[in-house]
Scaffold this motif. Sequence first.
Motif, PDB file in Angstrom:
ATOM      1  N   ALA A 219       0.845  -1.196   0.000  1.00 50.69           N
ATOM      2  CA  ALA A 219       0.000   0.000   0.000  1.00 50.69           C
ATOM      3  C   ALA A 219       0.881   1.247   0.000  1.00 50.69           C
ATOM      4  CB  ALA A 219      -0.902   0.002   1.229  1.00 50.69           C
TER       5      ALA A 219
ATOM      6  N   THR B 273       2.491   4.682   0.978  1.00 52.01           N
ATOM      7  CA  THR B 273       2.631   5.302   2.295  1.00 52.01           C
ATOM      8  C   THR B 273       3.012   6.767   2.196  1.00 52.01           C
ATOM      9  OG1 THR B 273       4.943   4.570   2.433  1.00 52.01           O
ATOM     10  CG2 THR B 273       3.273   3.127   3.393  1.00 52.01           C
TER      11      THR B 273
ATOM     12  N   VAL C 275       2.505  10.497   2.069  1.00 46.76           N
ATOM     13  CA  VAL C 275       1.395  11.314   2.543  1.00 46.76           C
ATOM     14  C   VAL C 275       1.698  12.781   2.288  1.00 46.76           C
ATOM     15  CG1 VAL C 275      -0.053  11.910   4.527  1.00 46.76           C
ATOM     16  CG2 VAL C 275       0.960   9.621   4.368  1.00 46.76           C
TER      17      VAL C 275
ATOM     18  N   PRO D 123      -0.323   9.954  -2.864  1.00 41.82           N
ATOM     19  CA  PRO D 123      -1.562   9.182  -2.939  1.00 41.82           C
ATOM     20  C   PRO D 123      -2.441   9.284  -1.700  1.00 41.82           C
ATOM     21  CG  PRO D 123       0.296   7.730  -2.505  1.00 41.82           C
ATOM     22  CD  PRO D 123       0.873   9.081  -2.774  1.00 41.82           C
ATOM     23  N   LEU D 124      -1.863   9.767  -0.600  1.00 43.82           N
ATOM     24  CA  LEU D 124      -2.627   9.925   0.633  1.00 43.82           C
ATOM     25  C   LEU D 124      -2.571  11.386   1.067  1.00 43.82           C
ATOM     26  CD1 LEU D 124      -1.358   6.783   2.589  1.00 43.82           C
ATOM     27  CD2 LEU D 124      -3.426   6.993   1.206  1.00 43.82           C
TER      28      LEU D 124
ATOM     29  N   ASP E 281      -5.187  -1.446   7.629  1.00 42.05           N
ATOM     30  CA  ASP E 281      -5.594  -1.581   6.236  1.00 42.05           C
ATOM     31  C   ASP E 281      -7.114  -1.566   6.146  1.00 42.05           C
ATOM     32  OD1 ASP E 281      -6.355  -4.031   7.234  1.00 42.05           O
ATOM     33  OD2 ASP E 281      -4.866  -5.194   6.124  1.00 42.05           O
TER      34      ASP E 281
ATOM     35  N   ASP F 152     -10.626   3.845   3.283  1.00 42.21           N
ATOM     36  CA  ASP F 152     -10.491   4.969   2.361  1.00 42.21           C
ATOM     37  C   ASP F 152     -10.195   6.253   3.122  1.00 42.21           C
ATOM     38  OD1 ASP F 152     -11.318   3.462  -0.070  1.00 42.21           O
ATOM     39  OD2 ASP F 152     -13.219   3.319   1.022  1.00 42.21           O
TER      40      ASP F 152
ATOM     41  N   ARG G 141      -7.629   8.730   1.003  1.00 43.71           N
ATOM     42  CA  ARG G 141      -7.030   8.199  -0.224  1.00 43.71           C
ATOM     43  C   ARG G 141      -7.422   9.096  -1.398  1.00 43.71           C
ATOM     44  NH1 ARG G 141      -4.448   3.577   0.700  1.00 43.71           N
ATOM     45  NH2 ARG G 141      -5.235   2.198   2.349  1.00 43.71           N
ATOM     46  N   ARG G 142      -6.412   9.600  -2.084  1.00 41.72           N
ATOM     47  CA  ARG G 142      -6.669  10.430  -3.255  1.00 41.72           C
ATOM     48  C   ARG G 142      -7.511   9.665  -4.280  1.00 41.72           C
ATOM     49  NH1 ARG G 142      -4.178  14.744  -5.713  1.00 41.72           N
ATOM     50  NH2 ARG G 142      -2.421  14.686  -4.272  1.00 41.72           N
ATOM     51  N   SER G 143      -7.247   8.370  -4.430  1.00 39.42           N
ATOM     52  CA  SER G 143      -7.961   7.588  -5.436  1.00 39.42           C
ATOM     53  C   SER G 143      -9.463   7.593  -5.178  1.00 39.42           C
ATOM     54  CB  SER G 143      -7.433   6.148  -5.475  1.00 39.42           C
ATOM     55  OG  SER G 143      -7.587   5.520  -4.199  1.00 39.42           O
TER      56      SER G 143
END
Length: 341
Positions: free
Chosen positions: A5, A7, A9, A88-89, A111, A114, A173-175
């Motif tokens: 995942a 990490t 940030v 991504p975070l 884990d 979102d 989470r940006r996604s």
Amino acid sequence: MTVAAPTNVCIIIAAKNAADTITRAIASALAEPEAAEVIVIDDGSTDDTARTARAADDGSGRLNVIRFEENRGPAAARNHAIAISQSPLLGVLDADDFFFPGRLRQLLSEDGWDFIADNIAFIDASQAETAHGRIGRFTASPRLLDLVGFVEGNISRRGVRRGEIGFLKPLMRRSFLEGHRLRYKEDLRLGEDYDLYARALAKGARYKIIHSCGYAAVVRGNSLSGSHRTADLRRLYEADQAILTEGPLSADAASAIRRHERHIRDRYELRHFLDLKNQTGYMSAIGYGLTNPGALPAIVGGILADKTERFHPRQSSAPLALGGSGVIRYLLEAPVAGPGE
């Protein structure tokens, strides 16, 4: 092959007239190895916030300070930071708050989320420098927060602790934000966090909470978050109305949002009535009440409750630490960790 995942940030700090506190906030973010970016948006400050922020650079190349010439509000500042960031975070840190060491590592050890948030310690400003050594150790006790629980946790009730769950400062989470085209609503100057998280939960976000404490919220009498305009309340209940029309919700979720909308709208009606009284006199205010009978219960109930409370000592509804006693108050109640945990 299992892919690890991400990490990395980005920590976003929207700041206005925060020269006195921004150095501590930035230093706490840069001290986290998982922070790949720290973006400070000086939102039209009239003090030395931007210069002080740049002076806090640790030379790692991770700090980016942007200055808005005019104040645009925290939602616009955070949206701009999201737009220029790469990580991504995403996480938010208020300019007068700070992280306790190891916060991001603790959050990222979980884990299946979102959004993920941890406990918050409300600390008196005079005790901020020594707070780390006095923070309680709580078991993580991870749990998922659903839309109903989140919305109910933001409804204040007289005689009990105010609804505070919106104070949580999750990593995001940006996604998920990109996939659902979510950003802060820039017309909101109050409750912009609540609105974003509620809309995300309505779209199926997994919002995990852990009870270990990594975030320090510093309580100051002149905090910008402690003041708002009457129009801000109106925009917030209108945001609830928008959520109700944007997509399918369960009956329980829709009912919870309607309760929150009514809660905020009642506050607005009382505040609007008092504004009219102060600006144009009692007759104008009474005329508003008579021509808007739906507002009368909120107006009359609010006035009576305020008058009654003058004769009954009560604890403040604000998220205050317990003053000079040295006791720190936590947002989430949780069991204390045992030896070795």
